[in-house]
Design a protein around this motif. Structure first.
Motif, PDB file in Angstrom:
ATOM      1  N   SER A  64       9.510  11.781  21.210  1.00  0.00           N
ATOM      2  CA  SER A  64      10.370  10.600  21.022  1.00  0.00           C
ATOM      3  C   SER A  64      10.860  10.001  22.333  1.00  0.00           C
ATOM      4  CB  SER A  64      11.548  10.912  20.099  1.00  0.00           C
ATOM      5  OG  SER A  64      12.476  11.771  20.719  1.00  0.00           O
ATOM      6  N   ILE A  65      11.027  10.821  23.372  1.00  0.00           N
ATOM      7  CA  ILE A  65      11.488  10.251  24.649  1.00  0.00           C
ATOM      8  C   ILE A  65      10.443   9.308  25.245  1.00  0.00           C
ATOM      9  CG2 ILE A  65      13.097  12.120  25.191  1.00  0.00           C
ATOM     10  CD1 ILE A  65      11.025  13.166  27.202  1.00  0.00           C
ATOM     11  N   ALA A  66       9.189   9.453  24.815  1.00  0.00           N
ATOM     12  CA  ALA A  66       8.121   8.581  25.299  1.00  0.00           C
ATOM     13  C   ALA A  66       7.818   7.434  24.332  1.00  0.00           C
ATOM     14  CB  ALA A  66       6.852   9.402  25.530  1.00  0.00           C
ATOM     15  N   SER A  67       8.496   7.409  23.202  1.00  0.00           N
ATOM     16  CA  SER A  67       8.227   6.391  22.186  1.00  0.00           C
ATOM     17  C   SER A  67       8.987   5.100  22.476  1.00  0.00           C
ATOM     18  CB  SER A  67       8.640   6.915  20.808  1.00  0.00           C
ATOM     19  OG  SER A  67       8.676   5.874  19.870  1.00  0.00           O
ATOM     20  N   GLU A  68       8.258   4.012  22.610  1.00  0.00           N
ATOM     21  CA  GLU A  68       8.896   2.717  22.836  1.00  0.00           C
ATOM     22  C   GLU A  68       9.778   2.329  21.652  1.00  0.00           C
ATOM     23  OE1 GLU A  68       7.776  -1.930  23.894  1.00  0.00           O
ATOM     24  OE2 GLU A  68       6.189  -0.426  23.845  1.00  0.00           O
ATOM     25  N   TRP A  69       9.320   2.615  20.432  1.00  0.00           N
ATOM     26  CA  TRP A  69      10.104   2.298  19.237  1.00  0.00           C
ATOM     27  C   TRP A  69      11.442   3.030  19.261  1.00  0.00           C
ATOM     28  CZ3 TRP A  69       9.659  -1.424  15.811  1.00  0.00           C
ATOM     29  CH2 TRP A  69       8.428  -2.020  15.600  1.00  0.00           C
ATOM     30  N   VAL A  70      11.404   4.343  19.509  1.00  0.00           N
ATOM     31  CA  VAL A  70      12.638   5.133  19.501  1.00  0.00           C
ATOM     32  C   VAL A  70      13.574   4.652  20.602  1.00  0.00           C
ATOM     33  CG1 VAL A  70      13.630   7.447  19.765  1.00  0.00           C
ATOM     34  CG2 VAL A  70      11.525   7.127  18.428  1.00  0.00           C
TER      35      VAL A  70
END
Length: 132
Positions: A64-70
């Motif tokens: 999640s730390i790499a997710s643009e959405w999150v």
């Protein structure tokens, strides 16, 4: 309108589901499912749910730390003052979120009596009370 919007990476769906179920058992409405209704665009559906939420719980993990959405969901929640970070893996939050204290649910498996989970519940209660 949901009381709580849970932001998570799709890899963390099972953990998000346990959290959604446990928080929902307290009577709160939860938005966490990323399936958009037929005929609706995915981003429009999420934006509406996020805008309507009273509280946003972001699950931080290696994915999640790499997710643009999150990250975008967390940024909007932070801007609105309704962000609650939750760590489900031993990671550092993205730089812009590191000053915010987060709940440590790395070892949590759904126990509603767990002390750290209770801290999360207390913070959610505070945010929801501020919004009513």
């Amino acid at each position: 309108m949901a009381d709580i919007f849970i932001s998570y990476a799709s890899k963390d769906r099972a953990r998000a589901g346990v959290l959604a179920q446990t928080l929902g058992a307290r009577g709160w409405s939860i938005w966490w499912d990323r399936e958009s209704p037929l005929g609706k665009s995915f981003d429009e559906f999420i934006e509406k749910a996020l805008a309507d939420a009273q509280c946003v719980v972001v699950l931080w993990s290696a994915v999640s730390i790499a997710s643009e959405w999150v990250r975008n969901e967390a940024s909007e929640a932070k801007r609105r003052g309704i962000l609650i970070p939750v760590f489900i893996e031993p990671v550092e939050a993205p730089l812009t979120f590191r000053l915010l204290n987060g709940a440590d649910l790395r070892d949590w498996r759904g126990d509603s009596e767990d002390g750290e989970f209770q801290r999360l519940v207390e913070r959610i209660e505070q945010l929801l009370a501020e919004r009513t």
